[in-house]
Structures are given as C-alpha cells and as structure tokens.
Design a protein around this motif. Structure first.
Motif, PDB file in Angstrom:
ATOM      1  N   THR A   1       0.835  -1.201   0.000  1.00  0.00           N
ATOM      2  CA  THR A   1       0.000   0.000   0.000  1.00  0.00           C
ATOM      3  C   THR A   1       0.870   1.251   0.000  1.00  0.00           C
ATOM      4  O   THR A   1       0.571   2.232  -0.682  1.00  0.00           O
ATOM      5  N   TRP A   2       1.958   1.221   0.746  1.00  0.00           N
ATOM      6  CA  TRP A   2       2.880   2.351   0.796  1.00  0.00           C
ATOM      7  C   TRP A   2       3.427   2.642  -0.601  1.00  0.00           C
ATOM      8  O   TRP A   2       3.537   3.792  -1.006  1.00  0.00           O
ATOM      9  N   GLN A   3       3.743   1.573  -1.342  1.00  0.00           N
ATOM     10  CA  GLN A   3       4.279   1.766  -2.685  1.00  0.00           C
ATOM     11  C   GLN A   3       3.201   2.134  -3.696  1.00  0.00           C
ATOM     12  O   GLN A   3       3.382   3.053  -4.489  1.00  0.00           O
ATOM     13  N   ARG A   4       2.099   1.413  -3.687  1.00  0.00           N
ATOM     14  CA  ARG A   4       1.074   1.584  -4.730  1.00  0.00           C
ATOM     15  C   ARG A   4       0.011   2.615  -4.377  1.00  0.00           C
ATOM     16  O   ARG A   4      -0.725   3.059  -5.249  1.00  0.00           O
ATOM     17  N   GLY A   5      -0.124   2.923  -3.122  1.00  0.00           N
ATOM     18  CA  GLY A   5      -1.082   3.920  -2.688  1.00  0.00           C
ATOM     19  C   GLY A   5      -2.364   3.314  -2.139  1.00  0.00           C
ATOM     20  O   GLY A   5      -2.752   2.199  -2.486  1.00  0.00           O
ATOM     21  N   LEU A   6      -3.004   4.082  -1.286  1.00  0.00           N
ATOM     22  CA  LEU A   6      -4.246   3.642  -0.648  1.00  0.00           C
ATOM     23  C   LEU A   6      -5.365   3.468  -1.675  1.00  0.00           C
ATOM     24  O   LEU A   6      -6.168   2.547  -1.565  1.00  0.00           O
ATOM     25  N   ARG A   7      -5.379   4.320  -2.671  1.00  0.00           N
ATOM     26  CA  ARG A   7      -6.421   4.212  -3.699  1.00  0.00           C
ATOM     27  C   ARG A   7      -6.360   2.849  -4.395  1.00  0.00           C
ATOM     28  O   ARG A   7      -7.384   2.227  -4.655  1.00  0.00           O
ATOM     29  N   TRP A   8      -5.166   2.400  -4.722  1.00  0.00           N
ATOM     30  CA  TRP A   8      -5.015   1.083  -5.354  1.00  0.00           C
ATOM     31  C   TRP A   8      -5.463  -0.020  -4.397  1.00  0.00           C
ATOM     32  O   TRP A   8      -6.209  -0.917  -4.773  1.00  0.00           O
ATOM     33  N   ASN A   9      -5.031   0.076  -3.137  1.00  0.00           N
ATOM     34  CA  ASN A   9      -5.341  -0.969  -2.159  1.00  0.00           C
ATOM     35  C   ASN A   9      -6.837  -1.040  -1.877  1.00  0.00           C
ATOM     36  O   ASN A   9      -7.385  -2.123  -1.714  1.00  0.00           O
TER      37      ASN A   9
END
Length: 130
Positions: free
Chosen positions: A27-35
């Motif tokens: 999530t840190w890498q891809r972002g909360l929106r992705w997760n």
C-alpha cells in the motif's frame, strides 16, 4: 497447553503479521487508492522493501504448513518432549527474526535464519519419526 501448540498459535499470529507487513509495504508503494480499489488490471511490480516483504510473506507460508503439520502430528502421537519444544521455539523465533532481516536486505543472515527455522522443523520430525 503444550509448548508446541503454544508456538503453533503464536506462529499463526506471526503469519498475520507477515501478511499485514507485506500489505502495508504494498500500500505504501502503490497507494491507498489502489489498495482500496478493485485492483482491475495490472498493478505496478513491487520494488525493494515491498517486494522483499511480499517474498518474506510467501516464504513464511511455504514453511508454515510443514511446521503446523509436524506440530499437530507430534501432539497427536504423544511424541512431545524437550526436543520438540525446542524445535518449535527455534522455528518461531527464527521466523520472528526472518521478516525484518529479509526486508532490510541482509542476505547471508537471512539464509542462516531460514536454515535455523528449517532445523526447528527437522527436530520435530526426528522426534516424530523415531
């Protein structure tokens, strides 16, 4: 409750920690929106810490099944003793150490810790099969 079953229970908790750490790095890498999204399509490949946490998580899952089976068999066959208790504790504490060492990228220490966790399982199997 036997030491072996206690270590099995704590290893389940530890497995959840592995999952949560891998998810947090992802999530840190891809972002909360992705997760939080549907994750349709291809995701960006994980890099560095997120990739290491993901690999550590998969490695835990690969060894945990063997540890769980050995633990349950030892208890069911009434083969528990000092050797199996020590083996279970070595497996658990080695797996505790494995996650941060893998995420930090310390290669030879990571391998030594993995071997220690394997040795813990082998101690349980040796007691079970004799």
């Amino acid at each position: 409750m036997s030491v072996e079953l206690q270590m099995l229970g704590w290893s389940v908790v530890l497995g959840l920690v592995y999952v949560l750490v891998a998810a947090a790095f992802g999530t840190w890498q891809r972002g909360l929106r992705w997760n939080a999204g549907n994750r349709d399509g291809e995701a960006d490949p994980l890099a560095k810490y997120a990739a290491r946490a993901d690999r550590a998580n998969r490695n835990f899952l690969e060894t945990f099944a063997f540890f769980a089976a050995a633990t349950l068999a030892v208890v069911a066959m009434h083969k528990a003793g000092a050797q199996t208790a020590t083996g279970a504790q070595i497996y658990f504490w080695a797996r505790v150490a494995y996650l941060p060492v893998y995420v930090l990228g310390i290669p030879y220490l990571r391998t030594a810790i993995w071997i220690a966790s394997l040795w813990g399982i082998l101690q349980m199997l040796e007691a079970l099969l004799r």
